[in-house]
Design an enzyme around this catalytic site. Sequence first.
Site, mmCIF file in Angstrom:
data_model
loop_
_atom_site.group_PDB
_atom_site.id
_atom_site.type_symbol
_atom_site.label_atom_id
_atom_site.label_comp_id
_atom_site.label_asym_id
_atom_site.label_seq_id
_atom_site.Cartn_x
_atom_site.Cartn_y
_atom_site.Cartn_z
ATOM 1 N N LYS A 378 -27.321 -8.968 -0.675
ATOM 2 C CA LYS A 378 -26.143 -8.955 0.202
ATOM 3 C C LYS A 378 -25.849 -7.530 0.630
ATOM 4 O O LYS A 378 -25.828 -6.625 -0.208
ATOM 5 C CB LYS A 378 -24.921 -9.532 -0.511
ATOM 6 C CG LYS A 378 -23.643 -9.517 0.333
ATOM 7 C CD LYS A 378 -22.472 -10.067 -0.456
ATOM 8 C CE LYS A 378 -21.359 -9.070 -0.518
ATOM 9 N NZ LYS A 378 -20.152 -9.557 -1.175
ATOM 10 N N ARG A 380 -22.979 -5.420 3.132
ATOM 11 C CA ARG A 380 -21.771 -5.531 3.954
ATOM 12 C C ARG A 380 -21.579 -4.216 4.698
ATOM 13 O O ARG A 380 -21.550 -3.145 4.089
ATOM 14 C CB ARG A 380 -20.549 -5.827 3.094
ATOM 15 C CG ARG A 380 -19.285 -6.107 3.912
ATOM 16 C CD ARG A 380 -18.044 -6.116 3.028
ATOM 17 N NE ARG A 380 -18.125 -7.129 2.000
ATOM 18 C CZ ARG A 380 -17.728 -8.394 2.153
ATOM 19 N NH1 ARG A 380 -17.251 -8.780 3.313
ATOM 20 N NH2 ARG A 380 -17.812 -9.250 1.158
ATOM 21 N N THR A 411 -18.919 -14.999 -0.158
ATOM 22 C CA THR A 411 -20.025 -14.512 -0.985
ATOM 23 C C THR A 411 -20.546 -15.611 -1.901
ATOM 24 O O THR A 411 -21.766 -15.807 -2.042
ATOM 25 C CB THR A 411 -19.567 -13.300 -1.814
ATOM 26 O OG1 THR A 411 -19.211 -12.232 -0.935
ATOM 27 C CG2 THR A 411 -20.666 -12.829 -2.753
#
Length: 511
Positions: A378, A380, A411
Site C-alpha cells: 500500500k 498513500r 485499507t
Amino acid sequence: MTTLAFADLPLRRLFARLDFAPRPREENLLDLLGRWDTLREGHVAPKLPLSEGAVPPDAFVFLRGGLEHDYILQHPYAGLAALLGIAQADDKLSKAPILRQAARLRRLFDTVIQTGEPVLAEFSIEGHGESASVVDFLAAPLADEEGRIAGVLGGYALRPELGGEAHRPSHAAPASGPVVFALSNSRALAENVAACLGSAVAAHELRKFEDGEFKIRPLVGVRGRDVYVFADLAACAGESVNDKLCKLLFFVGALKQSAAQRVTVVAPYLCYARKERQTKPRDPVATRYLAQMFEAVGVDCVITMTAHDLAAFQNAYRCGAEHLDAGALFAHALAERLEGREVAVVSPDPGGEKRAELFRETLERRLKAPVAKGLVDKKRSMGKVTGDLFAGDVEGRVAVVYDDMIVGGGTMTRAAKACRRNGASEVIAVATHGLFTGGAEQFFRDPSIDEIWITDSIMPGASVEAEVRNGRVRLVPVGKLLADVIRACHSGGSIDDLLEHDLSPMVEAGG
C-alpha cells in the site's frame, strides 16, 4: 524542571538536590506551596505585608536585611532553633550560631530572590552520635509593595537518613488510592475501570462560554493524589479531536495547579499518531508536538494502546510512556473461533508488518499451532492509495487482517479483497481502535469481510452498536487490563508481565 545540574557550583556543593519546579511530598510543604500559590494571585510572588493567618504555624518569613546577603526573621518559628540556633523575631541570619546551615540558607535565599521562583532543596545534617537526618527545605519568594522580590516564605520537613545516603526523588504513589476522571466520551470505559479498582469516577466541571471558550476543573481535592485522566481523543459528532485535546490539556493544567502529585493521561487511542515522520519536505512531526504539549502542562505519564508507530511513540515522550499491546487480548478472544483451523495473519500495509508479526507470534503461542503470514502492499500520496502486490500464504486459510485502527475501512477492505483473490476461505478484520468515520457503512456491508473485531477503547456509536447486535462486529473489552495497569502504576509495581498471564478474567468471549 530546573535541577541541581543547572545551579552554580558553590550552591551545588551545599545541597544534595535542588528543584526549581518543586513537587514536595511532605504534607506541610505541600500546604505551604499551595498557600503561596494562592496568595500570589497570578503575580510572580505574594506582596508584603501578608495578611494575618497567611503564614502557617510551622512556616517562617525572612526579609532581606540592610547588609548584603543578610536576612532578618520577621515571622518566627520555634523549629528553626534546631536548624539554625535562632528562632526569635528580628534575629539575623548572619548571627545564627549554626554556621553551615546559615550559609546554606543564605545562598538558597539569594537564588530565590534572583530567580523569583520557589525552590525545593535537600541536604543532610548530623544528629546525635552517628545518626543523620535529611532536610527538605522549601523557599518561595515574597515581593514588596512595588513588586520587587524582597523576602522568602519558608518551611522544612525533617526525616531520618537511611543508609547514610541522602533521599532521592521517588515516583512512589501516595498512600491513598488513585483518583479517576473521565473526559468527553470516555466515561463508560472509565466507570468500568473505576469499578474494577473499587472506586468511582470523580466529578469535574465543564462550563462553556458564549464565544466558544470553556472552563474545566476538578470538583474534588487532588492535592498530593495520584490522578488518572481518561480521554477519548477520537472525533465524534459535535466535538472535534482538537476540542477534546484542548480540554484535556487545560484539565491536566488545572490538576497540576491544584497540587496533584502525579497526573497520568489514559488515552487508549492517541490522536495525531499517523504523522510521526517527515515524508515530504517541511512536513510536520505531529507525534512529537503532541508529546511536547503534554509535557508542557505537566503530564507525568501517558498510557496508550497499540500505538500507530511504537518506536515513534516511545521516542517522542520525555515523561513516562506506557504502551499496551492489545494483541494478547485478541489472541485469547479469537482462540475458540480459530481453534482447529488453518490461519494466516495479514498486515494490510508495509508499515504495520512488525505489529502483525508480533500478533502472529502471540496467536501461534495461544493456538499451539503454526500460523502463516501475509502482507498487502500500500502506498498513500496526495490522498490516493495505490499498490497491488500481495505476499504470503492464505489459500484455504482464515485470514486475520490485523491493524491498529479502522477509520473509513478502505485499507481493511483492500486487504480483505486481496486475501480473497489469493484463496482465503474467510477474512476477519481485527483492529484495536474502531473510529469508523465517513464510509464505514459501506465497509460494514462489504461481502469480502466475514467479521470485524475491535476493542471498546473508543465508545462505539449507534451504527457500530447496531452491527454488534447483529453479530457483524465483536467487541473485546479492555477495562480490566487498564485497571490492572493503573493498580500496578499506583503501587509502583511492574506492568511488563500483565499480558503474559491468563487473560480469561480480562476478556468476555467475543464481547
